[in-house]
Design an enzyme around this catalytic site. Structure first.
Site, PDB file in Angstrom:
ATOM      1  N   SER A 147       0.838  -1.203   0.000  1.00 50.74           N
ATOM      2  CA  SER A 147       0.000   0.000   0.000  1.00 50.74           C
ATOM      3  C   SER A 147       0.871   1.250   0.000  1.00 50.74           C
ATOM      4  CB  SER A 147      -0.896   0.020   1.242  1.00 50.74           C
ATOM      5  OG  SER A 147      -1.554   1.261   1.366  1.00 50.74           O
ATOM      6  N   TYR A 161      -3.740  -1.107   9.397  1.00 56.99           N
ATOM      7  CA  TYR A 161      -3.683  -1.734   8.070  1.00 56.99           C
ATOM      8  C   TYR A 161      -2.332  -1.506   7.400  1.00 56.99           C
ATOM      9  CZ  TYR A 161      -4.431  -2.427   3.074  1.00 56.99           C
ATOM     10  OH  TYR A 161      -4.300  -2.821   1.774  1.00 56.99           O
TER      11      TYR A 161
END
Length: 252
Positions: A147, A161
């Site tokens: 990410s 996350y």
């Protein structure tokens, strides 16, 4: 999505989390380029079947395989063995499966959510990489999907996350070094905000405003970068992390 190239003809690929979102698009791309694809899913068998049907109807080969690699490391072995049993080997692994739970900031995450995210986003991929590395053929390709939020203030929007995705970058360097002697490349792709069902409308609006192109990324935007990294013509790029963020100010 329509690709005419058969650049991956004869190759065998595993895509984790391939029943929806970015993983689905990657699986479709690889299938359209001639690869036989193991379409991995955790629970949504119907969605996985739709991906398999789309690939096979276009003339490709695909098999859906259920495996929850984060919850039991033997599931990674099962997935690799499924590729060997169905298609005779393994050439490409795309570690895409991920889960986002909890709210923003450190206070928005419970212990159970933390454990689940690290199991699926970090632990599972490591043991799958280890299993795959034992059988992947010479000049194989591995891509880990991380990410772009790791590189910016956007990390605060996602609680634990982004931290759960951080180990993928170290795995990339580790396995790239271990497999270099066999011509296997290992890289990380870092998508910025991408229009999938993982993100809320509020976050997507924030993402659109932050992008240099004033739009949200698409699954196609990510898949075409994976196409490059798994191509047989890419035999020099390895141990790298590539941002796919449209120049978003929250992901630089």
């Amino acid at each position: 999505m329509s690709l005419n190239s058969q650049l991956l003809n004869g190759k065998v690929a595993i895509v984790t989390g391939a029943s929806r979102g970015i993983g689905r698009e990657i699986a479709l791309h690889l299938g359209a380029q001639g690869a036989a694809v193991i379409v991995n899913y955790a629970s949504n068998a119907n969605a996985a079947k739709e991906v398999v049907d789309a690939i096979t109807k276009a003339g490709g080969r695909a098999t859906a395989v259920q495996a929850s690699i984060g919850r039991d490391i033997s599931q990674g072995n099962k997935l690799v063995q499924a590729a060997v049993d169905a298609y005779g080997g393994l050439d490409i692994l795309v570690n895409n499966a991920g889960v986002y739970l909890g709210g923003a900031g450190s206070e928005g995450v419970t212990e159970e959510q933390f454990d689940e995210m690290f199991a699926v986003n970090s632990k599972g991929p490591f043991f799958l990489l280890r299993a795959a590395s034992k059988v992947i053929r010479n000049n194989g390709r591995i891509v880990n999907i991380s990410s772009a939020s790791l590189a910016s203030g956007a990390v605060s929007l996602f609680g634990a996350y982004a931290p759960s995705k951080a180990p993928l970058h170290e795995y990339t360097k580790l396995f790239a070094a271990e497999l270099a002697g066999r011509g296997v490349t290992v890289n990380t792709v870092m998508p910025g905000f991408t229009a999938t069902d993982m993100l809320s409308d509020k976050i997507l609006e924030i993402a659109k405003a932050s992008s240099l192109f004033k739009r949200v990324g698409t699954v196609e935007d990510v898949a075409v970068v994976v196409d490059f990294l798994v191509s047989p013509t890419n035999n020099w790029t390895t141990a790298q992390s590539l941002h796919v963020s449209g120049g978003g100010t929250l992901s630089r």
